[in-house]
Design a protein around this motif. Structure first.
Motif, PDB file in Angstrom:
ATOM      1  N   ILE A  62       0.643  -1.348   0.215  1.00 55.32           N
ATOM      2  CA  ILE A  62       0.293   0.145  -0.027  1.00 55.32           C
ATOM      3  C   ILE A  62       0.846   1.304   0.050  1.00 55.32           C
ATOM      4  CG2 ILE A  62      -1.847   1.431   1.129  1.00 55.32           C
ATOM      5  CD1 ILE A  62      -2.842  -1.110   0.112  1.00 55.32           C
ATOM      6  N   LEU A  63       0.391   2.113  -0.989  1.00 51.60           N
ATOM      7  CA  LEU A  63       1.354   3.321  -1.120  1.00 51.60           C
ATOM      8  C   LEU A  63       0.779   4.461  -0.229  1.00 51.60           C
ATOM      9  CD1 LEU A  63       3.697   4.941  -2.518  1.00 51.60           C
ATOM     10  CD2 LEU A  63       1.816   5.851  -4.247  1.00 51.60           C
ATOM     11  N   PHE A  64       1.733   5.201   0.601  1.00 52.07           N
ATOM     12  CA  PHE A  64       1.015   6.262   1.530  1.00 52.07           C
ATOM     13  C   PHE A  64       2.094   7.496   1.512  1.00 52.07           C
ATOM     14  CE2 PHE A  64       3.088   3.840   4.326  1.00 52.07           C
ATOM     15  CZ  PHE A  64       3.928   4.534   5.388  1.00 52.07           C
ATOM     16  N   THR A  65       1.649   8.540   1.795  1.00 56.92           N
ATOM     17  CA  THR A  65       2.776   9.649   1.938  1.00 56.92           C
ATOM     18  C   THR A  65       2.259  10.448   3.248  1.00 56.92           C
ATOM     19  OG1 THR A  65       2.574  10.180  -0.586  1.00 56.92           O
ATOM     20  CG2 THR A  65       3.465  11.812   0.725  1.00 56.92           C
ATOM     21  N   CYS A  66       3.587  10.825   3.744  1.00 53.39           N
ATOM     22  CA  CYS A  66       3.267  11.646   5.052  1.00 53.39           C
ATOM     23  C   CYS A  66       3.496  13.288   4.881  1.00 53.39           C
ATOM     24  CB  CYS A  66       4.784  11.500   5.909  1.00 53.39           C
ATOM     25  SG  CYS A  66       4.393   9.697   6.697  1.00 53.39           S
ATOM     26  N   TYR A  67       2.675  14.224   5.140  1.00 49.87           N
ATOM     27  CA  TYR A  67       2.337  15.398   5.172  1.00 49.87           C
ATOM     28  C   TYR A  67       2.517  16.186   6.559  1.00 49.87           C
ATOM     29  CZ  TYR A  67       1.451  14.657   0.095  1.00 49.87           C
ATOM     30  OH  TYR A  67       1.489  14.188  -0.893  1.00 49.87           O
ATOM     31  N   SER A  68       3.047  17.416   6.541  1.00 57.55           N
ATOM     32  CA  SER A  68       2.914  18.053   7.806  1.00 57.55           C
ATOM     33  C   SER A  68       1.600  18.559   8.162  1.00 57.55           C
ATOM     34  CB  SER A  68       3.943  19.334   7.718  1.00 57.55           C
ATOM     35  OG  SER A  68       5.276  19.101   7.436  1.00 57.55           O
ATOM     36  N   THR A  69       1.388  18.796   9.397  1.00 55.06           N
ATOM     37  CA  THR A  69       0.005  19.175   9.977  1.00 55.06           C
ATOM     38  C   THR A  69      -0.299  20.425   9.420  1.00 55.06           C
ATOM     39  OG1 THR A  69      -0.054  17.641  11.770  1.00 55.06           O
ATOM     40  CG2 THR A  69      -1.692  19.665  11.866  1.00 55.06           C
ATOM     41  N   PRO A  70      -1.353  20.856   8.810  1.00 54.51           N
ATOM     42  CA  PRO A  70      -1.409  22.187   8.404  1.00 54.51           C
ATOM     43  C   PRO A  70      -1.976  23.129   9.370  1.00 54.51           C
ATOM     44  CG  PRO A  70      -2.929  20.636   7.093  1.00 54.51           C
ATOM     45  CD  PRO A  70      -2.601  20.097   8.239  1.00 54.51           C
ATOM     46  N   THR A  71      -1.421  24.413   9.366  1.00 54.08           N
ATOM     47  CA  THR A  71      -1.815  25.555  10.120  1.00 54.08           C
ATOM     48  C   THR A  71      -3.395  25.941   9.752  1.00 54.08           C
ATOM     49  OG1 THR A  71       0.166  26.400  10.488  1.00 54.08           O
ATOM     50  CG2 THR A  71      -1.644  28.100  10.708  1.00 54.08           C
ATOM     51  N   PHE A  72      -4.344  25.769  10.920  1.00 48.00           N
ATOM     52  CA  PHE A  72      -5.789  26.068  10.524  1.00 48.00           C
ATOM     53  C   PHE A  72      -6.383  27.034  11.671  1.00 48.00           C
ATOM     54  CE2 PHE A  72     -10.086  24.644   9.568  1.00 48.00           C
ATOM     55  CZ  PHE A  72     -10.452  25.104   8.417  1.00 48.00           C
ATOM     56  N   ASN A  73      -6.671  28.018  11.630  1.00 46.25           N
ATOM     57  CA  ASN A  73      -7.267  28.861  12.727  1.00 46.25           C
ATOM     58  C   ASN A  73      -7.686  30.147  12.261  1.00 46.25           C
ATOM     59  OD1 ASN A  73      -5.032  30.779  12.481  1.00 46.25           O
ATOM     60  ND2 ASN A  73      -3.766  29.331  13.670  1.00 46.25           N
ATOM     61  N   PHE A  74      -8.583  30.797  13.129  1.00 48.70           N
ATOM     62  CA  PHE A  74      -9.296  31.975  12.912  1.00 48.70           C
ATOM     63  C   PHE A  74      -8.106  33.179  13.202  1.00 48.70           C
ATOM     64  CE2 PHE A  74     -12.968  29.650  14.013  1.00 48.70           C
ATOM     65  CZ  PHE A  74     -13.930  30.017  13.167  1.00 48.70           C
ATOM     66  N   SER A  75      -8.217  33.987  11.876  1.00 47.89           N
ATOM     67  CA  SER A  75      -7.408  35.215  12.162  1.00 47.89           C
ATOM     68  C   SER A  75      -7.684  36.155  13.033  1.00 47.89           C
ATOM     69  CB  SER A  75      -7.363  35.605  10.539  1.00 47.89           C
ATOM     70  OG  SER A  75      -6.569  36.889  10.565  1.00 47.89           O
ATOM     71  N   GLY A  76      -6.971  36.717  14.117  1.00 49.75           N
ATOM     72  CA  GLY A  76      -7.179  37.697  14.853  1.00 49.75           C
ATOM     73  C   GLY A  76      -7.974  37.261  16.111  1.00 49.75           C
ATOM     74  N   LEU A  77      -8.240  35.780  16.309  1.00 49.77           N
ATOM     75  CA  LEU A  77      -8.916  35.537  17.554  1.00 49.77           C
ATOM     76  C   LEU A  77      -8.033  34.715  18.428  1.00 49.77           C
ATOM     77  CD1 LEU A  77     -12.542  34.446  16.156  1.00 49.77           C
ATOM     78  CD2 LEU A  77     -11.604  36.394  16.926  1.00 49.77           C
ATOM     79  N   ASN A  78      -8.110  34.562  19.582  1.00 50.29           N
ATOM     80  CA  ASN A  78      -7.012  33.935  20.502  1.00 50.29           C
ATOM     81  C   ASN A  78      -7.928  32.846  21.195  1.00 50.29           C
ATOM     82  OD1 ASN A  78      -8.365  35.133  23.054  1.00 50.29           O
ATOM     83  ND2 ASN A  78      -7.356  36.884  22.635  1.00 50.29           N
ATOM     84  N   ASN A  79      -7.331  31.877  22.219  1.00 57.78           N
ATOM     85  CA  ASN A  79      -7.760  30.814  22.711  1.00 57.78           C
ATOM     86  C   ASN A  79      -8.797  31.487  24.097  1.00 57.78           C
ATOM     87  OD1 ASN A  79      -6.745  29.019  21.068  1.00 57.78           O
ATOM     88  ND2 ASN A  79      -4.714  28.779  22.253  1.00 57.78           N
ATOM     89  N   GLY A  80      -8.712  32.782  24.272  1.00 57.26           N
ATOM     90  CA  GLY A  80      -9.525  33.222  25.521  1.00 57.26           C
ATOM     91  C   GLY A  80     -10.984  33.255  24.862  1.00 57.26           C
ATOM     92  N   THR A  81     -11.453  34.773  25.540  1.00 56.77           N
ATOM     93  CA  THR A  81     -12.717  35.418  25.180  1.00 56.77           C
ATOM     94  C   THR A  81     -12.382  36.466  24.147  1.00 56.77           C
ATOM     95  OG1 THR A  81     -13.661  34.659  27.327  1.00 56.77           O
ATOM     96  CG2 THR A  81     -14.778  36.585  25.938  1.00 56.77           C
ATOM     97  N   ASN A  82     -12.992  36.511  23.145  1.00 54.14           N
ATOM     98  CA  ASN A  82     -12.777  37.424  22.255  1.00 54.14           C
ATOM     99  C   ASN A  82     -14.055  38.504  21.893  1.00 54.14           C
ATOM    100  OD1 ASN A  82     -10.236  36.345  20.381  1.00 54.14           O
ATOM    101  ND2 ASN A  82     -11.620  34.560  20.791  1.00 54.14           N
ATOM    102  N   TYR A  83     -13.766  39.466  22.029  1.00 52.20           N
ATOM    103  CA  TYR A  83     -14.975  40.447  22.194  1.00 52.20           C
ATOM    104  C   TYR A  83     -15.282  41.223  20.735  1.00 52.20           C
ATOM    105  CZ  TYR A  83     -14.504  40.678  27.079  1.00 52.20           C
ATOM    106  OH  TYR A  83     -14.557  40.070  28.561  1.00 52.20           O
ATOM    107  N   VAL A  84     -16.653  40.886  20.543  1.00 57.06           N
ATOM    108  CA  VAL A  84     -17.138  41.326  19.170  1.00 57.06           C
ATOM    109  C   VAL A  84     -18.279  42.420  19.279  1.00 57.06           C
ATOM    110  CG1 VAL A  84     -18.499  40.651  17.099  1.00 57.06           C
ATOM    111  CG2 VAL A  84     -16.867  39.039  18.120  1.00 57.06           C
ATOM    112  N   LYS A  85     -17.667  43.967  18.545  1.00 54.57           N
ATOM    113  CA  LYS A  85     -18.306  44.957  18.833  1.00 54.57           C
ATOM    114  C   LYS A  85     -19.282  45.261  17.876  1.00 54.57           C
ATOM    115  CE  LYS A  85     -15.752  46.022  22.450  1.00 54.57           C
ATOM    116  NZ  LYS A  85     -16.001  45.942  23.833  1.00 54.57           N
TER     117      LYS A  85
END
Length: 338
Positions: free
Chosen positions: A89-112
């Motif tokens: 069986i043929l397979f390929t390894c690839y790096s885990t992508p970066t995938f996140n919301f721009s401008g938001l952090n892991n805490g509470t984000n305030y939306v005005k």
């Protein structure tokens, strides 16, 4: 008989992987993997482990991202008899992508604002493309409120609209790469905090180029009413000429799920001030004064259930305008004063 290796989704070589397989025959007591470089045929790993389950894990950093490999598996019974090696069986390894919301952090984000324009940061070291993604919106208890549907655009953006004021929401985006790797931003917490003294309207335009038309969507519903007696309008304010006059809405005044109605007035009278009756619901809004403090009572019934909500008590200043908002989400209501 020989084992059959299950489908291998590309994985990050630094994280390790568990290969799985199927086998028809005597119960395996051990299994062996042989991994080769697909280009040079060099053996990278030849390993036998004691394992009765149909699986073989490997640790991280044995293989290299961006490289293709072949794998074969054999099994051993209790007498140490080895089966034939499986097909390669043929397979390929690839790096885990970066995938996140721009401008938001892991805490509470305030939306005005009552809307939020979300953008996803996506990158992948071996330049593997993003195939599709879905944006999700959840309430404070992680119940899904809406989603964008599957989008096939290389620039992941989405507008979350009609967000209620002073509420906790969770945003989430789930994507699929061209290699069928699922990626997930996880739940990102936001808290809406904006001036909503006036109705905010979202007007979205979608170009349906295949059908040759433009679709316009708004969260504002326009309705007309008829006054039962004479009135005047001064500086945009409707003023009745006697206390028994009211405006009657014969059709269109309906609070549907995901909508809210606002009653803006001053010097509220005591008792019933607003009502809605339709084929499903009967909604009544009352104003009362207790120990010098004003409060509102929302009475909702539909033949199957009946419940009452009260607003917090507060002192309303004479001749000052206040807006009473009634918000509906499915069969749940909320009353707020601003």
């Amino acid at each position: 008989m020989k084992p059959a290796i299950s489908k291998i989704i590309p994985f990050d070589a630094t994280a390790g992987y568990v290969f799985s397989f199927s086998y028809i025959g005597n119960q395996p007591y051990k299994n062996r993997i042989v991994i080769r470089n697909a280009l040079t045929n060099e053996i990278i790993k030849d390993e036998t482990i004691s394992e009765m389950r149909f699986r073989h894990p490997i640790s991280g950093n044995i293989l290299t991202n961006g490289t293709s490999y072949t794998i074969q598996i054999s099994v051993f019974d209790e007498n140490n008899n080895e089966s034939s090696l499986s097909d390669k069986i043929l397979f390929t390894c690839y790096s885990t992508p970066t995938f996140n919301f721009s401008g938001l952090n892991n805490g509470t984000n305030y939306v005005k604002s009552s809307s939020y324009n979300a953008t996803i940061n996506y990158s992948q070291n071996e330049n593997r493309k993003l195939q599709s993604y879905i944006f999700y919106l959840y309430d404070a208890t992680y119940n899904e409120l809406s989603n964008s549907g599957t989008i096939y655009n290389q620039t992941p953006t989405y507008i979350y609209s009609s967000l209620d004021n002073e509420q906790i929401y969770y945003l989430r985006c789930v994507g699929i790469t061209v290699d069928s790797v699922e990626i997930d931003t996880g739940f990102v917490k936001i808290y809406t905090q904006y001036n909503s003294s006036n109705f905010s309207g979202i007007f979205k335009v979608k170009n349906n180029y295949k059908g040759g038309y433009v679709q316009c969507i708004s969260n504002i519903v326009s309705i007309d009413g008829v006054a039962t007696d004479s009135y005047t309008i001064s500086n945009g304010v409707l003023q009745f000429n006697n206390s028994n006059t009211f405006v009657e809405y014969n059709e269109g005044l309906l609070i549907e799920s995901g909508h809210k109605v606002g009653i803006k007035a001053k010097n509220f009278k005591t008792g019933l001030i607003w009502s809605e009756t339709n084929k499903v619901d009967k909604i009544l809004l009352y104003h009362y004064i207790y120990e010098g403090l004003d409060y509102f009572k929302l009475d909702v019934s539909n033949g199957l259930s009946h419940y009452i909500l009260y607003s917090p008590r507060q002192k309303l200043t004479a001749n000052q305008f206040y807006t009473i908002y009634i918000t509906r989400q499915d069969s749940l209501f909320k009353i707020t004063i601003q």
